[in-house]
Structures are given as C-alpha cells and as structure tokens.
Scaffold this active site. Sequence first.
Site, mmCIF file in Angstrom:
data_model
loop_
_atom_site.group_PDB
_atom_site.id
_atom_site.type_symbol
_atom_site.label_atom_id
_atom_site.label_comp_id
_atom_site.label_asym_id
_atom_site.label_seq_id
_atom_site.Cartn_x
_atom_site.Cartn_y
_atom_site.Cartn_z
ATOM 1 N N ASP A 85 0.919 -1.435 -0.162
ATOM 2 C CA ASP A 85 -0.076 -0.065 -0.163
ATOM 3 C C ASP A 85 0.787 1.092 -0.056
ATOM 4 O O ASP A 85 1.763 0.961 0.466
ATOM 5 C CB ASP A 85 -0.945 0.096 1.318
ATOM 6 C CG ASP A 85 -2.159 0.513 0.911
ATOM 7 O OD1 ASP A 85 -2.700 1.141 0.052
ATOM 8 O OD2 ASP A 85 -3.208 0.547 2.232
ATOM 9 N N GLU A 183 -14.051 -0.251 -1.212
ATOM 10 C CA GLU A 183 -14.571 -0.274 0.211
ATOM 11 C C GLU A 183 -15.582 1.001 0.260
ATOM 12 O O GLU A 183 -15.503 1.700 0.317
ATOM 13 C CB GLU A 183 -13.040 0.445 0.859
ATOM 14 C CG GLU A 183 -13.314 0.607 2.500
ATOM 15 C CD GLU A 183 -12.510 0.715 3.099
ATOM 16 O OE1 GLU A 183 -11.270 1.121 2.336
ATOM 17 O OE2 GLU A 183 -12.853 0.474 4.359
HETATM 18 O O1 KIV Z 1 -4.980 -1.318 4.400
HETATM 19 C C1 KIV Z 1 -5.479 -1.920 4.097
HETATM 20 O O2 KIV Z 1 -6.216 -2.898 4.863
HETATM 21 C C2 KIV Z 1 -6.890 -1.867 2.841
HETATM 22 C C3 KIV Z 1 -7.781 -2.389 2.960
HETATM 23 C C4 KIV Z 1 -9.279 -1.759 4.439
HETATM 24 C C5 KIV Z 1 -8.508 -2.464 1.904
HETATM 25 O O3 KIV Z 1 -6.945 -1.002 2.257
#
Ligand code: KIV
Length: 283
Positions: A85, A183
């Site tokens: 991420d 989401e």
């Molecule tokens: O950071 C995370 O866990 C997410 C999920 C909620 C999709 O972005």
Amino acid sequence: MSKQVTAPAVRARKGNGDPLVMVTAYDAPTARMVDEAGVDMILVGDSVAMVVLGYDDTLSVTTADMAHHVGAVARTKPRALVVGDLPWMSYHVSVEDTVRNAASLVRAGAQAVKLEGGRKRVKMIEAIVDAEIPVMGHIGLTPQSIHAMGGFKVQGKTVDAAMTLVEDAEALVEAGCFAIVLEGVPDAVARMVTDAVPVPTIGIGAGPHCDGQVLVFHDLTGMEDRITPKFVPRYASLKHDGTNAVARFVADVRTRQFPAPDESYHLADDVAEILGLYAGSAA
Ligand code: KIV
C-alpha cells in the site's frame, strides 16, 4: 504445489465466477498464516497504522514504514501476490516522487502497489504502470481521505456519487489498474462498478457483487476487538485466546507451577554429586 499468483493472473480472473480473496498481513508469521490458508493476494495495507502501530487513522505511516512491513511479508516467499500500500503523501506531490516511492515498495518485495483515489490519480498511476509496476486502485471509502470525507463514512449513496464512482473506476482502468478495491459503498453501487469495468473489483464493506473480497487480518481473526464493522465476520477470537494464554502463564509463574521439572534442564547425577548437590534435588 500451485503456481505463484501474478498481477496479470489476477486481472484474468475477471468474470470467471471464482471470487478472489485478499487478506492483510504486516509481518512474517501472519503472512505464512494467510498464505497457507490459500488467499490469492496479501495486502500489506496502511491499516498497519491502526491495527499494529496504535494510531487512530492511517495518515502517520511513511513509505519507509510500509517498505519495512512489505519486506517482512515478502521474505516468507508467499504463493499469493504481495500488494504494497502506498501511504498518504507518497503519491500526491510529484510524478517522480510517486514512482520512486512505488519502486521502494517493489524493492522491499511488493509485486504490485495500491493507491487510493479516482480520476485525480490517473497521471500518477500511468507513471507507475509505465515503470512496469502493476497498480491496484482503491475507491469509495478511502481512509487516507478521512478529513476530507469527514470521517469513515459509506460513500456513493446519491445518484451523482454513484455515477462518479463508476466514472472513477473507468478512469482507473484506462490508466492501467489491474484490479480495484471498492470500500464502503452500497451493494448495488458496487454491482454497477463491477459490471462497468473489465478488471476485478475487490470489495470491503461493498456487498456480494464484487469479483473478490478483502478483509483486515486483525478484524477477521478477532485480534482487534475494539471496533466491529458491520461487514466483518469474526472467524476466531485471537485477542481473547491470547489474553487467556498469557493470564494462565502469569498464574502458573505466581503459583510456581511453571517451570515444571520437564520444562527445566538438569545436571547429570555424577556432576551434581561432585558439586556437592543432592542428585535428587539438583536433577
Ligand atoms: O490498508 C488496508 O488494509 C486497506 C484495505 C482496507 C483494503 O486498504
């Protein structure tokens, strides 16, 4: 042994009726658990900020923090695709910064990156894809926009907002995303988006019509038990079980039940004797 999951393989699963499964992990033992459980993708999410690092939102983690956690997950060499991420402000300032930050997650072991936002992210997504890094989009309730949204609120509830989500999803596909997280949107809106795009949608709080589902490990296993979002089924009670296990250890130490003879190392009788110890009691 089944094959390593790749970003093109995930994209190819669109519409084949076999739902994709993604679960978060932020460290090696959790990565091993979710991979052995058979997930398709491991998301090293910026949710690490809230469920591991104790922050109230996701805004405090940096690219270096994310690379640290991506590395721990990737070193387990999972079969699942490792998605890193991109944290807040790592893809907002300049194209150069964005590509460098995406590259640092790849160098830490990510095989794809995820970022939040719709049409306004197109330039950054194109640049990352141009650097040969697969990108997963994320629209709807985007936690990095908590202040702009006024809290963690379900999105896409009006006609305009629903149409905007469809347009955003189409723009993400055009920019090169291989999958899109949806989401916190009404199930019917998730269906509209899913029907509109040729890449898999991965839902969280978005109902049953997505091409796959994602949950946070700490939520689905009950490791985190302070908040229970409506969409999270609890498959275990890890916080409760872990607390009980430690409480039993505390009691065993305090009542001298631990360590028992079997949990101790013993001197050989002849050595104990030379040392002037009673073989029986020293053993
Ligand atoms: O950071 C995370 O866990 C997410 C999920 C909620 C999709 O972005």
